[in-house]
Design a protein around this motif. Sequence first.
Motif, PDB file in Angstrom:
ATOM      1  N   TRP A  91       0.820  -1.215   0.000  1.00 11.88           N
ATOM      2  CA  TRP A  91       0.000   0.000   0.000  1.00 11.88           C
ATOM      3  C   TRP A  91       0.860   1.275   0.000  1.00 11.88           C
ATOM      4  O   TRP A  91       0.347   2.373   0.011  1.00 11.88           O
TER       5      TRP A  91
ATOM      6  N   ASN B 116       2.379   6.547   1.798  1.00  9.73           N
ATOM      7  CA  ASN B 116       1.201   5.784   1.395  1.00  9.73           C
ATOM      8  C   ASN B 116       0.716   6.264   0.028  1.00  9.73           C
ATOM      9  O   ASN B 116       0.655   7.468  -0.233  1.00  9.73           O
TER      10      ASN B 116
ATOM     11  N   PHE C 208      -4.294   4.066  -1.110  1.00  9.32           N
ATOM     12  CA  PHE C 208      -3.552   2.953  -0.506  1.00  9.32           C
ATOM     13  C   PHE C 208      -3.293   1.838  -1.520  1.00  9.32           C
ATOM     14  O   PHE C 208      -3.186   0.666  -1.165  1.00  9.32           O
TER      15      PHE C 208
ATOM     16  N   GLU D 299      -7.055  -0.152   0.721  1.00 10.29           N
ATOM     17  CA  GLU D 299      -7.614   0.733   1.741  1.00 10.29           C
ATOM     18  C   GLU D 299      -8.403  -0.026   2.797  1.00 10.29           C
ATOM     19  O   GLU D 299      -8.294   0.266   3.996  1.00 10.29           O
TER      20      GLU D 299
END
Length: 330
Positions: free
Chosen positions: A240, A277, A310, A314
């Motif tokens: 991520w 991220n 991400f 996520e």
Amino acid sequence: MLIHISNPSDPKSWEITPESQYLSRREWLKNAGLMGAALALGTSVTPLQAGSSGWTSLLSDKLASLKKQPDAVGEPLTPYADVTRYNNFYEFGTGKTDPSENSGSFKVEPWSLAIDGAVNKPLKLNLEDVLKPHALEERIYRFRCVEAWSMVVPWVGFPLADLIRRADPTSSAKFVRFETLVDPERFPAQRFARSTIPWPYEEGLRIDEAMHPLTLMVVGLYGKELQPQNGAPLRLMVPWKYGFKSIKSIVRIELTEKQPNTTWQQLASSEYGFYANVNPDVDHPRWSQKRERRLPNSLWDPNWVPTRRFNGYEEQVASLYQGLNLKTHY
């Protein structure tokens, strides 16, 4: 602008980042002086050259019983040739094909991995001892570079958390610092006094990120041993985050109380934050992060895909960052 081309069939860097946005990390390093050094080594991609048969034999046995996890990505895999030919690994050079061209003589042994710092059982392990207790699994992950190109790769490894637990972290361990090998005989770019990378390359995670089930210690890809240009023999995979967080050729894992000062933070803290991220809503200062060029691609078929928050993970990891402003903690 420098375009490194070794073969007409290789991807070109301007096919990945448009020329209007090209002033990337590679150009930054050029301006700082690193790219003035020429690397003159072999050009073939060869199997890893081990100093003994122990690691090779054990890894082969583990690969033979590899457990393949279900494909949770559902997207076409990036061909093996692209995954092993288009890389950032500045220890071998700053061009995208430098790692594959300049790593033909790389040897993975002798090698040791230290796990120390805020632990009750400090460890110094050879490669066989690193791998022995762990079953290998294949996980297909998206891989997103901060430079706005991406891949889908079937990585082979085991959870980093399982390795860290062997050292029994103390309650004061809040972060994990990683360190790449320093060996100018194996990494030609480390020989040059003008290098602006402060060797060793360093990265870091919060302890909860390091212990997350998605975080993988990688020893292979596509069911094969990991090649030098991809970070052999041990690399990190944190799917991520932008790719520079997934440090290669690891020799030390240090658990710390304080946040590590990572390499790219030292070089350009306004551009490369600690968290890194993947976030389409936070642009790099010099280019947009709203979309990415998936390899393989070409000038006529750039293969643009939208960037996911991400990197598409996520649901699994967003809870790690509750309360953080992800535009500040980028």
